[in-house]
Motif scaffolding. Structure first.
Motif, PDB file in Angstrom:
ATOM      1  N   ASN A   1      -0.746   8.547  -2.004  1.00 47.63           N
ATOM      2  CA  ASN A   1      -1.907   9.123  -2.688  1.00 47.63           C
ATOM      3  C   ASN A   1      -2.882   9.768  -1.702  1.00 47.63           C
ATOM      4  O   ASN A   1      -3.545  10.734  -2.024  1.00 47.63           O
ATOM      5  N   ARG A   2      -2.940   9.225  -0.505  1.00 48.32           N
ATOM      6  CA  ARG A   2      -3.868   9.779   0.494  1.00 48.32           C
ATOM      7  C   ARG A   2      -3.237  10.921   1.289  1.00 48.32           C
ATOM      8  O   ARG A   2      -3.932  11.801   1.774  1.00 48.32           O
TER       9      ARG A   2
ATOM     10  N   PHE B   1     -11.543   4.340   0.204  1.00 48.79           N
ATOM     11  CA  PHE B   1     -12.150   5.569  -0.328  1.00 48.79           C
ATOM     12  C   PHE B   1     -12.487   5.347  -1.794  1.00 48.79           C
ATOM     13  O   PHE B   1     -11.961   5.999  -2.668  1.00 48.79           O
TER      14      PHE B   1
ATOM     15  N   ARG C   1      -9.258  -2.212   7.047  1.00 48.59           N
ATOM     16  CA  ARG C   1      -8.633  -1.290   6.107  1.00 48.59           C
ATOM     17  C   ARG C   1      -9.697  -0.320   5.616  1.00 48.59           C
ATOM     18  O   ARG C   1     -10.790  -0.713   5.220  1.00 48.59           O
TER      19      ARG C   1
ATOM     20  N   LEU D   1      -0.088   6.643  -7.756  1.00 53.26           N
ATOM     21  CA  LEU D   1      -0.327   5.216  -7.999  1.00 53.26           C
ATOM     22  C   LEU D   1       0.399   4.752  -9.258  1.00 53.26           C
ATOM     23  O   LEU D   1       0.902   3.644  -9.305  1.00 53.26           O
TER      24      LEU D   1
ATOM     25  N   ASP E   1       0.817  -1.219   0.000  1.00 55.73           N
ATOM     26  CA  ASP E   1       0.000   0.000   0.000  1.00 55.73           C
ATOM     27  C   ASP E   1       0.851   1.269   0.000  1.00 55.73           C
ATOM     28  O   ASP E   1       0.341   2.356   0.289  1.00 55.73           O
TER      29      ASP E   1
ATOM     30  N   HIS F   1      -7.906   6.369 -10.763  1.00 55.32           N
ATOM     31  CA  HIS F   1      -7.405   7.641 -10.239  1.00 55.32           C
ATOM     32  C   HIS F   1      -5.900   7.611 -10.143  1.00 55.32           C
ATOM     33  O   HIS F   1      -5.265   6.601 -10.397  1.00 55.32           O
ATOM     34  N   GLY F   2      -5.371   8.700  -9.750  1.00 55.74           N
ATOM     35  CA  GLY F   2      -3.915   8.791  -9.606  1.00 55.74           C
ATOM     36  C   GLY F   2      -3.299   9.045 -10.956  1.00 55.74           C
ATOM     37  O   GLY F   2      -3.786   9.827 -11.719  1.00 55.74           O
ATOM     38  N   GLY F   3      -2.250   8.432 -11.279  1.00 53.15           N
ATOM     39  CA  GLY F   3      -1.655   8.728 -12.567  1.00 53.15           C
ATOM     40  C   GLY F   3      -0.384   8.021 -12.671  1.00 53.15           C
ATOM     41  O   GLY F   3       0.634   8.186 -13.012  1.00 53.15           O
TER      42      GLY F   3
ATOM     43  N   GLU G   1      -0.536   3.849  -2.270  1.00 50.90           N
ATOM     44  CA  GLU G   1      -1.847   4.281  -1.772  1.00 50.90           C
ATOM     45  C   GLU G   1      -1.678   5.259  -0.602  1.00 50.90           C
ATOM     46  O   GLU G   1      -2.398   6.255  -0.504  1.00 50.90           O
TER      47      GLU G   1
ATOM     48  N   PRO H   1      -9.521   2.698  -6.487  1.00 50.04           N
ATOM     49  CA  PRO H   1      -8.367   3.519  -6.827  1.00 50.04           C
ATOM     50  C   PRO H   1      -7.960   3.432  -8.296  1.00 50.04           C
ATOM     51  O   PRO H   1      -7.250   4.295  -8.768  1.00 50.04           O
TER      52      PRO H   1
END
Lengths: 997, 99
Positions: A689-690, B91, B88, A697, A683, B97-99, A686, B94
């Motif tokens: 990202n948070r 949200f 865990r 990611l 993670d 999203h991101g990139g 992740e 995933p």
């Protein structure tokens, strides 16, 4: 004065007769008794000191006050408000009157501080001389100085207090003076842990310590006096006057022979804090002691009686007179009147008579006192006794310098006297009206104070767990009761600790509380000057009038009248005040109580609190190289960093040369202080990202990416770079000052998110070097064989792992200073070796180390912000032009929801770049305000004169309406205005071509 | 000085700890309206009585939860955060999203 003079002459003759054997004792004052009187003093070691410019001889272990008393010097100071002559009262410290001035120390308790050879002592708080204080005239104005005088008198017209009254009041009030050129003292701290701490080494404390230790507890016994024993050292318990000494030998012997008991004398337990944490002050050392159990055997404080002129020198507490006699072998006077409300007064009278002091009379306030062994012994000695009478008035010698006699009157009601019917000449009045338990520490621990109307004595209830009280503070006033109570407390404490302590000892039957306090030893006089609080010069009527002015609650009476605010902190006034307030407001004393007890118990020096400095400092692995290179170092958080390499006077030249070396050639910057955080696990991406606003990611392995962190309010709090070295492994940098908070925030969030990731703060594990400038690749290539450094193979923002000069290194191409450059992160242990290797390798290119002043200016040319300098507690990413680094389409990051909301509202400011090209224009400073008309729209956050651009450049917050090529108006520190042209950063190399070479 | 029992490090002086305030549920950022979110960010309730609070042992950066009576300042219990936070937190997906 004739009596005093006469006796003094006789004494001198008596002294001369003794010179053969004890010459030093004879010189140590006409009031000094013959050996063996005085358990503390050392007659073989005379000490000469000076008081008010005059030389006196005392004996080793004398206090200033006892040595002076031996020479018949009683006037030690002047009172706070009326400048009345004052002397010793308790011989136990804590009150204002015997405070004196030493050369380098004000407000020293003359009745506690030992004399030293050559000590220079002066009185305090007078003008002219102590003997003839010009300000004593103020006493005559006392009826114009009513209670609450300051509140009533000085508030109008506006400003008159500051201009007129305050300077006058400050000159005539106040205590000693501080010398700013005094040498520094050495103070430090120590720590200790004990099963049991016993506070107070009197009969109860000694018995408690012995009992607890006998059961196996490790005990610390804390005593503020020089000798263990408490009242056993000076009080009288029997007609023969031998019991105290015997009991002391027995109890102190037991304690001193027990290896489980550590004894600390001359040590003041100055507070009780939560979970039995005790600050104990001894000389210049503060002991921070933690105890599993605390036994407070703090004893009780003798109270003064209240009558007209009860403040004159020569009027003292009976225990004060006994301390002079027994501890120092000093006769407290020649002819005494003892005013008592209990049997202890008769003991004092016996002590005085045996010391050769004439006892004019014992005045017993009780109408029909029950006979006791001490009073019977006094009768046997044919001492004159008057019962049912009070001292109604003390008669002063000229200018109130000493007591010369007393007028007695029959007591006809509570605080009421009939006409005076006796008069005695005397130079000493001893007062024994009763006691108050030394409740301060117990109340700090959370206990409540009660008052028993039948015994007229305060009592303590409701102590928290692991704190107990014993002895007279617990109402066990009789010496046998106090010892039994101490024994029991020690036993109970041992049992609480889980120790085998044998069978329960018996609690005392008769505790001796009854009859120890005379219920109302206060006799107001039509002419006043019956002092309740000597520190603050408050008389009886002041307390009554405070109530009459509408202040019925004690806390308000205190603040209005200042009662209890002086150095004695109510030790001698709280009981009297509570009784008067209760009487005037027709309530019970228990309902009035005392004002809140707060630490510290007694005055403590700031040096004791400060102790030695434990300011941590951090050095990078290359620190010594910077010093060797002549760097001027500056603190950055806890770190020391090179500001520039050269002396202070060459600052401008150094910064300019360093700046140009990176723009034109190659330079080395020590960036070890950057925070380093390892994030590993499935993670890892992740988590980033948070935690950060950008997207991670899909960040490729071998690439670095900018990091921008906001808090939940959407405010920028940190930035850095994330290098991805593996699918599940990121190496992050954070700002020098921010990394600990970043790391803590990550752990806090992940305690809730439960992501499968390991987070480690590795800041100290890595040294960092930024090698930057157009020639940096060439220098590095010579040292690094296993990484292809070519622009194609290792482009900008790439990250590699390799070996540089034999040192394993993480290599990241980042452009903070806007040139071709590499950040090398290596194990801290090898940072210095790499630094050296780079300097050698770069010699041909004239490589030079670059400090942070140049670094900050270089980044400013690039318009890069420094979080915390160019941002503040409310800066959103969009305000500082970092909107490009915010990915609001992510499912979540800390701050995203707040940023969305903030974007809906019009922004009030924007960070803009500005330039001033006029070379003669003044240069703004950071924090100079930016004005739009009369409105402050922001401030300058960074500014520098660029040697490359030949311009003044900077960043500032301005109104969001301000456009590129517009003008902002900056108000300089001197009030002048300067205009600057708004430009879009970067100022230098706007296409970022150089860092991508 | 007060002593606090850290679930990881045992009893330590309270000066070694920092607090992050009451343990509270963060509203769903996509469901909460602006006013609800602002309240979450800015309003602290300073409840009278027993509260659950976040505490951190600063030298070890260890976060845990303490139950404390705000009237008596008595610390009733301390325990690891996973007693409350067991799963865990998600949200949304995933992958897009991101990139």
């Amino acid at each position: 004065m004739s009596i005093r003079a006469g006796i003094a002459t006789r004494d001198k003759h008596a002294g001369r007769d003794m010179t053969a054997s004890t010459s030093s004792a004879a010189n140590s004052g006409q009031n000094r008794m013959a050996a063996p009187a005085g358990m503390l003093i050392d007659r073989d070691r005379p000490i000469t000191f000076r008081f008010e410019g005059k030389s006196y001889q005392g004996l080793a272990e004398d206090t200033i006050a006892s040595a002076l008393a031996a020479h018949d010097v009683w006037l030690l100071g002047r009172s706070f408000k009326y400048h009345r002559p004052r002397g010793v009262r308790s011989m136990a410290g804590f009150e204002a009157d015997p405070l004196v001035q030493l050369e380098h120390e004000p407000n020293v308790a003359a009745d506690r501080r030992k004399i030293e050879p050559g000590l220079e002592v002066r009185g305090q708080h007078y003008s002219g001389s102590l003997e003839n204080d010009r300000q004593a005239i103020i006493a005559r104005l006392s009826r114009f100085l009513p209670v609450g005088f300051y509140y009533k008198a000085f508030f109008r017209p506006q400003g008159v207090w500051q201009r007129v009254w305050e300077p006058i009041v400050r000159r005539s009030a106040g205590l000693g003076s501080v010398r700013t050129d005094s040498p520094h003292g050495y103070y430090d701290k120590a720590y200790g842990f004990y099963d049991v701490v016993v506070v107070g080494g009197g009969p109860a404390g000694l018995a408690a310590a012995a009992a607890a230790a006998r059961a196996g507890a490790e005990v610390l016994l804390v005593e503020q006096e020089r000798a263990l024993g408490g009242s056993l050292n000076y009080a009288r318990f029997d007609a023969e006057g031998v019991r105290g000494t015997r009991l002391r030998a027995q109890l102190v012997g037991a304690v001193e022979h027990d290896p489980r008991i550590e004894i600390m004398t001359e040590a003041l337990c100055n507070a009780w804090f939560a979970n039995n944490w005790l600050p104990i002050i001894r000389a210049n050392r503060l002991y921070k002691i933690r105890a599993r159990e605390v036994i407070l055997a703090t004893g009780s404080t003798e109270q003064p009686a209240v009558f007209r002129n009860n403040d004159l020198p020569g009027i003292m507490l009976s225990s004060g007179a006994q301390r002079l006699l027994k501890l120092y072998g000093v006769r407290p006077g020649r002819r005494a009147v003892v005013l008592t409300g209990n049997s202890d007064g008769y003991g004092v009278a016996l002590d005085l008579a045996e010391a050769g002091v004439a006892v004019a009379s014992v005045v017993d306030m009780r109408a029909n006192p029950a006979p006791c062994p001490l009073s019977m012994a006094a009768r046997d000695r044919s001492l004159a006794i008057v019962t049912g009478h009070a001292v109604y008035e003390a008669l002063p010698t000229s200018r109130n310098r000493h007591v010369r006699g007393v007028a007695l009157a029959p007591i006809i009601g509570q605080g009421q006297c009939g006409p005076a019917d006796h008069r005695f000449d005397c130079d000493l009045v001893c007062m024994s009206p009763g006691y108050t338990p030394a409740y301060q520490l117990a109340l700090q621990a959370g206990a409540k104070l009660g008052y028993d109307d039948s015994t007229a004595i305060f009592s303590i209830q409701g102590l928290p767990a692991h704190v107990s009280i014993s002895g007279s503070v617990n109402g066990a006033c009789d010496v046998d009761a106090a010892m039994a109570d101490g024994e029991h407390a020690g036993w109970l404490t041992a049992r609480t600790l889980g120790l085998y302590a044998g069978t329960e000892p018996e609690l005392p039957g008769d505790r001796g509380e009854r009859g120890i306090n005379f219920p109302w030893p206060m006799f107001p006089h039509p002419k006043g000057k019956e002092f309740i609080d000597l520190d603050e010069d408050l008389h009886y009527a002041d307390i009554v009038n405070a109530c009459a002015d509408g202040y019925a609650e004690l806390e308000l009476v205190k603040r209005y009248s200042t009662v209890g605010m002086g150095p004695s902190q109510g030790r001698h006034s709280a009981l009297a005040t509570a009784r008067i307030v209760a009487d005037v407001t027709r309530r019970k004393v228990a309902q009035i109580g005392v004002t809140t007890a707060r630490p510290p118990l007694a005055a403590e020096k700031l040096g004791v609190l400060a102790g030695r400095g434990f300011e941590p400092e951090r050095f990078t692995a290359m620190h010594h190289r910077h010093l060797e290179a002549g760097a001027t170092m500056m603190p950055v958080g806890l770190w020391w960093r090179p500001a520039y390499y050269g002396p202070r006077e060459r600052r401008e030249t150094c910064v300019r040369e360093e700046w140009l070396s990176i723009r034109n050639n190659v330079g080395l910057i020590d960036v070890s202080t950057l925070g380093g955080i390892e994030v590993r696990g499935p993670d890892a991406a992740e988590l980033l990202n948070r935690m950060y606003t950008f997207a991670y990611l899909k960040q490729p392995i071998g690439k670095a990416r900018y990091l921008l962190m906001t808090n939940e309010a959407g405010t920028v709090i940190d930035d850095g770079v994330a290098a991805r070295f593996a699918e599940h492994h990121f190496y992050l940098t954070a700002t020098t000052g921010g990394v600990d908070g970043v790391y803590r925030a990550m752990l806090w969030w992940n305690a809730q998110w439960r992501l499968d990731v390991d987070i480690a703060n590795v800041t100290a594990a890595y040294a960092g070097i930024n090698i930057a400038g157009p020639n940096s690749r060439e220098v590095l290539t010579g040292l690094c064989r296993d990484v292809d450094l070519s622009a194609e193979a290792f482009p900008a923002v790439a990250a590699r792992v390799g070996t540089v000069a034999g040192v394993p290194a993480r290599i990241i191409r980042v452009g903070f200073v806007g040139e071709l450059g590499y950040e090398l992160h290596v194990p801290a242990s090898q940072g210095e070796a790499l630094w050296d290797a780079l300097l050698v390798a770069g010699k041909a290119h004239d490589i030079r180390p670059v400090g942070i002043e140049a670094q900050r200016s270089l980044r400013l040319e690039k318009g890069h912000i420094i979080v915390g300098q160019d941002t503040d507690a409310m800066t959103s990413p969009h305000e500082c032009n970092m909107g490009w680094a915010v990915k609001l389409d992510k499912p979540f990051f800390v701050g995203n929801r707040s940023i969305e909301i903030r974007l809906k509202h019009p922004s009030r400011r924007r960070l803009v770049g500005f330039e001033i090209d006029d070379p003669h224009s003044p240069v703004p400073e950071e924090s100079n305000i930016v004005l739009d008309g009369d409105t402050i729209t922001g401030q300058v956050t960074s500014v520098a004169r660029s040697p490359v651009l030949n311009l003044v450049i900077g960043l500032a917050y301005a109104h969001p309406r301000v456009e590129t090529d517009g003008v902002i108006h900056i108000k300089l520190s001197n009030g002048r205005m300067v205009d600057a042209r708004v430009v879009d950063p970067p100022f230098y190399d706007p296409q970022n071509k150089r860092q991508e070479m | 000085m007060k002593i606090m029992h850290c679930p990881l490090n045992g009893p330590r002086n309270i000066s070694e700890f920092t607090t992050a305030g009451e343990v509270g549920e963060m509203p769903d950022p996509r469901q909460a309206d602006d006013a609800q979110w602002a309240e979450h960010v800015w309003v602290a309730y300073t409840k009278v009585g027993v509260v659950k609070e976040w505490w951190c042992h600063a030298p070890t950066s260890y976060w845990f939860i303490a139950e404390r009576n705000t009237v008596t300042d008595e610390i009733l219990r301390t325990y690891p955060a996973n007693e409350i936070y067991r799963e865990r937190k998600h949200f949304g997906a995933p992958e897009d999203h991101g990139g």
